[in-house]
Design an enzyme around this catalytic site. Structure first.
Site, PDB file in Angstrom:
ATOM      1  N   GLU A   1     110.953  53.160  38.125  1.00  0.00           N
ATOM      2  CA  GLU A   1     111.289  52.973  36.766  1.00  0.00           C
ATOM      3  C   GLU A   1     111.508  54.516  36.012  1.00  0.00           C
ATOM      4  O   GLU A   1     110.853  55.420  36.859  1.00  0.00           O
ATOM      5  CB  GLU A   1     110.025  52.297  35.768  1.00  0.00           C
ATOM      6  CG  GLU A   1     109.873  50.973  36.255  1.00  0.00           C
ATOM      7  CD  GLU A   1     111.244  49.922  36.065  1.00  0.00           C
ATOM      8  OE1 GLU A   1     111.924  50.499  35.398  1.00  0.00           O
ATOM      9  OE2 GLU A   1     111.224  48.872  36.606  1.00  0.00           O
TER      10      GLU A   1
ATOM     11  N   HIS B   1     111.030  43.928  35.267  1.00  0.00           N
ATOM     12  CA  HIS B   1     111.122  45.473  34.748  1.00  0.00           C
ATOM     13  C   HIS B   1     109.758  46.039  34.869  1.00  0.00           C
ATOM     14  O   HIS B   1     109.617  47.103  34.264  1.00  0.00           O
ATOM     15  CB  HIS B   1     111.635  45.547  33.357  1.00  0.00           C
ATOM     16  CG  HIS B   1     113.214  45.126  33.308  1.00  0.00           C
ATOM     17  ND1 HIS B   1     114.148  45.674  34.049  1.00  0.00           N
ATOM     18  CD2 HIS B   1     114.001  44.121  32.554  1.00  0.00           C
ATOM     19  CE1 HIS B   1     115.250  45.412  33.765  1.00  0.00           C
ATOM     20  NE2 HIS B   1     115.230  44.233  32.904  1.00  0.00           N
TER      21      HIS B   1
END
Lengths: 699, 126
Positions: A507, A646
């Site tokens: 990320e 995510h």
């Protein structure tokens, strides 16, 4: 006819229509001449063209999509794979519905088959659980490896022992944590022995001593060969015990012996010589005699001081030798309760229970003797026992209503046996072994007295939970690795499922690594022999050294507060490099993540030169680039549930599952080896190309 | 929301860790300093409600820290509890003379430490 033939056929038809209409127009109205003929011909051709368009839109494209869907369902072995929503195709009549019905039936059958397989697996699993529980309870570290020293099984104690949790994992080399030379030697010796005399099982295990890779710990180990049913050697089992502490004790013991023999002998020699000289020459002049007397005095003092020091040393030495463990005071008191209840005495634990270090049974007996004696002397029947925290010790305060115990009395108690039956040790022995010397004094509470018993501090932290990396139900073995033939074939020739993969996901603060966007989280999971080892997952937050743009937070949910105080990427990457080892690195759109890693190469010196596989590129190769290949869409298509979408680890596990589904389809296409897949996807070139796109405009 | 804040100043890692845990368990915001200078640094950064201050510290000892605190007008509200060695009455007297609010002797009872700190918290409702 193949698909390319269809436009040709339509072309020919249009030409024929043109010619026919042209001829007919000329025939009907010969006076109209050429112009009418051309117009009619064009109209005819246009009609054919429109028919072709309609055919494309309502038959060919839906049929092609349908065929692709059917292939995907057939090639995927999962029961959840279904057709994507079909677009209306009037020309195909109810064919799509019929196929949909067929697929639904296939899914039901697959589901039943899977359910049956799961029931069987659950039964096997229940039995395995016992073995796992036993293995995890062993205090010895256990590793089972194949002949290439790759780990097929390990237990929690083994992970604790080698103190390199990120380097222990299935399929990993044992050489990543232990110095292998003694193991290679033992394996060679045992194999030779086995070859010589295959029927001598007793000969098939050997002790050895080895060190951790960094030489900080020393282990006493035992190796046993694993013989397969055919009589061949398929691997070995080693058990390890940490002997670093014992070695230190041995060294201290040696030092003590040296002090006793050499130093003391010298002093006693001087003393004796002086005494003998004075005895032999009773008439020696007074000044000489005084000198000898001084020698006798000095040496006596030195001997006496040395004996004190040695005594303390020996006590300390004994302290370490007795088998001791960390004990929770609350547990100790619970065990004490019944014995005290027999004499009508109650002991209550006050305050927060602490940990101490010691021999549990001896301590319990010592406590019982002390409380009994206090009870006999003072008549007290209610005792508060409170653990107290000191700098380097833990103290037990035993408090009662009444007077303190006189020092002389307490001294006498020390000579009491600690237990009623058997070869009992004295209270003094037990307490000395615990480095303890109790004393009694008035308590802070008026009319009360306390006996304070100093004890050893625990090895563990007083309050922090013991960190254990190994989860309750870890994947800690995989005997599929036994079948592996490592080292004799190039990577390209190896079967997809035989390779080790580290599926990972970064990320980031944004999409442009070369323009200052940074990694804020790395998640990774290992896939070995087609199994996703979620128990060996890797997840680290990274301090990016810059604020996280609010716009990006909705994608990854990581805030500035989350990364505050986390290590920067330079400190994270060496650990992640060790985690990745030699595995194939896999990402969904891997070029993106690899680019973020590679821009840090110069600054950190950490290079990721592993082979790389991109699940997005595989999917594109299988279904064509025009379809959508985002992780969300693909997970939906393959029926993969994403928990923690995510988050770096959630995406990673989803990608790993996707990879396994894609493997099913690759194999159905006849692509079995790593090399075949790399070639079919043009992986290397595509990755380079995509990597360059991410760097564009910045270099 | 934290019920108050504590600065633990002790160079013994076991004690510091344990006190940190105990204080956090009470809902206090906790920081730890391992020597006298670090303690003063931490005070300059943010003033806690209570400071648990060991006497024997590297760099600057507990008395020194105590004296500095009391000589700094803007730190007036800080309550100081000194951690002294057992049976050293002189340490306790000296600490109080230099401006400590209270003292606890080592070894200490976890119960006592918690009670004493709560007692000196400005928002102590318990």
């Amino acid at each position: 006819m193949n698909e390319r033939g269809v436009p040709l056929l339509y072309g020919a038809l249009a030409l024929a229509a043109f010619a026919l209409a042209f001829a007919a127009a000329r025939h009907v109205a010969p006076a109209g001449g050429m112009l009418a003929g051309v117009a009619a011909g064009a109209a005819g051709a246009a009609a054919v063209g429109a028919a072709w368009q309609a055919g494309q839109r309502f038959a060919t494209k839906p049929a092609r999509r349908l065929a692709r869907g059917i292939r995907a369902v057939l090639e995927s072995r999962g029961p959840d794979a279904g057709l994507s929503a079909t677009t209306p195709a009037p020309l195909l009549a109810d064919l799509p519905e019929a196929i949909d019905g067929l697929v639904t039936a296939l899914r039901a059958t697959r589901r039943e088959a899977r359910k049956a397989a799961q029931a069987e697996a659950a039964r096997v699993d229940a039995q395995k659980t016992w073995l796992e529980a036993i293995l995890q309870a062993l205090a010895e570290g256990v590793f089972v490896c194949n002949r290439q020293h790759r780990i097929m099984l390990y237990n929690a104690a083994a992970v604790e022992l080698v103190r390199a949790p990120d380097a222990v994992g299935l399929g990993r080399g044992l050489g990543d944590v232990l110095a292998l030379a003694p193991l290679r030697h033992s394996l060679g010796r045992l194999e030779a022995r086995h070859a010589e005399d295959p029927d001598a099982p007793a000969e098939l295990s050997a002790p050895f001593v080895c060190t951790s890779l960094d030489r900080s710990r020393m282990f006493h180990g035992r190796m046993a060969l694993l013989i397969d049913p055919g009589g061949g050697v398929s691997g070995y089992l080693v058990t390890l015990v940490d002997i670093s502490g014992e070695l230190a004790l041995l060294a201290r013991g040696d030092a003590l012996r040296r002090a006793l023999t050499r130093d003391l002998r010298g002093m006693v020699g001087n003393l004796r010589a002086a005494a003998e000289t004075m005895a032999t020459f009773p008439e020696m002049p007074a000044p000489d005699r005084a000198a000898f007397e001084r020698v006798v005095l000095d040496e006596s003092e030195r001997i006496s001081a040395s004996l004190d020091t040695l005594g303390a040393e020996i006590r300390g030495h004994m302290l370490g030798r007795w088998p001791m463990a960390d004990i929770y005071v609350a547990d100790l008191l619970k065990l004490l309760e019944p014995a005290l209840a027999e004499i009508g005495v109650r002991a209550t634990l006050v305050g927060m229970p602490l940990w101490v270090h010691g021999d549990s049974l001896s301590l319990l007996q010592a406590l019982e003797v002390l409380v009994r004696r206090i009870h006999q002397l003072t008549g007290a029947t209610a005792f508060d026992i409170e653990p107290m925290l000191g700098d380097r010790r833990v103290y037990l305060d035993i408090e009662w209503e009444g007077a303190p115990i006189p020092a002389g009395e307490l001294e006498r108690w020390l000579e009491l046996p600690c237990a009623e039956e058997g070869e009992s040790q004295l209270l003094r022995d037990v307490l000395e072994r615990h480095g303890s010397e109790p004393w009694s004094k008035p308590a802070a509470r008026p009319g009360h007295a306390v006996l304070r018993l100093p004890l050893l501090a625990p090895e563990r932290a007083q309050f922090e939970p013991q960190s254990s990396r190994t989860p309750a139900r870890p994947e800690f073995y995989d005997f599929g690795l036994l079948r592996e033939h490592q080292g004799d074939a190039a990577l390209a020739a190896r079967k997809l499922r035989d390779l080790d993969y580290v599926v990972f996901d970064c990320e980031t603060t944004g999409l442009q690594p070369a323009q200052g966007d940074e990694i804020i989280q790395i998640g990774a999971v290992r896939v070995v022999q087609g199994r996703i080892l979620t128990g060996e997952g890797y997840e680290r937050l990274v301090y990016p050294g810059r604020p996280i743009p609010p716009g990006s937070i909705k994608f990854h949910g990581v805030t500035d507060a989350d990364v505050a105080g986390k290590p920067p990427i330079g400190e994270i990457l060496p650990g992640f490099r060790a985690y990745a080892g030699e595995a194939v690195m896999v990402g969904h759109n891997a070029a993106f993540d690899m680019k973020f890693l590679s821009v840090k190469e110069r600054a950190t010196g950490v290079r990721f030169d592993n082979p790389v596989l991109d699940t997005m590129l595989i999917s594109m190769m299988l279904d064509g680039a025009e379809e959508e290949h985002s992780l969300d869409v693909l997970c939906d298509r393959y029926g993969i549930a994403i928990t923690g979408r995510h988050t770096a680890l959630g995406d990673t596990i989803a990608t790993a599952e996707l990879m396994l589904r894609l493997f099913d389809r690759l194999e159905a296409k006849g692509l079995h080896t790593f090399g075949e897949v790399m070639a079919a996807t043009n992986m290397a070139a595509e990755l380079r190309h995509r990597g360059a796109i991410f760097a564009q405009g910045t270099e | 929301m934290a019920n108050g804040s504590v600065l633990v100043v002790d160079d013994e890692p076991n004690i510091a860790l344990s006190l940190e845990y105990l204080m956090k368990g009470q809902g206090f915001e906790v920081r730890v300093a391992r020597d006298g200078e670090a303690a003063l640094e931490a005070l300059r950064e943010r003033l806690p409600d209570v400071m648990l201050l060991d006497v024997m510290l590297p760099k600057r000892d507990g008395y020194d820290v105590c004296q500095t605190v009391r000589a700094t007008p803007e730190w007036k509200g800080l309550r100081i509890i000194m951690l002294t060695a057992r049976g050293r009455a002189i340490e306790q007297e000296k600490g109080l003379a230099l401006g400590a609010d209270d003292y606890i002797t080592k070894p200490f009872s976890t119960r006592e430490v918690i009670e004493r700190v709560r007692q000196y918290m400005p928002v102590a409702g318990a």
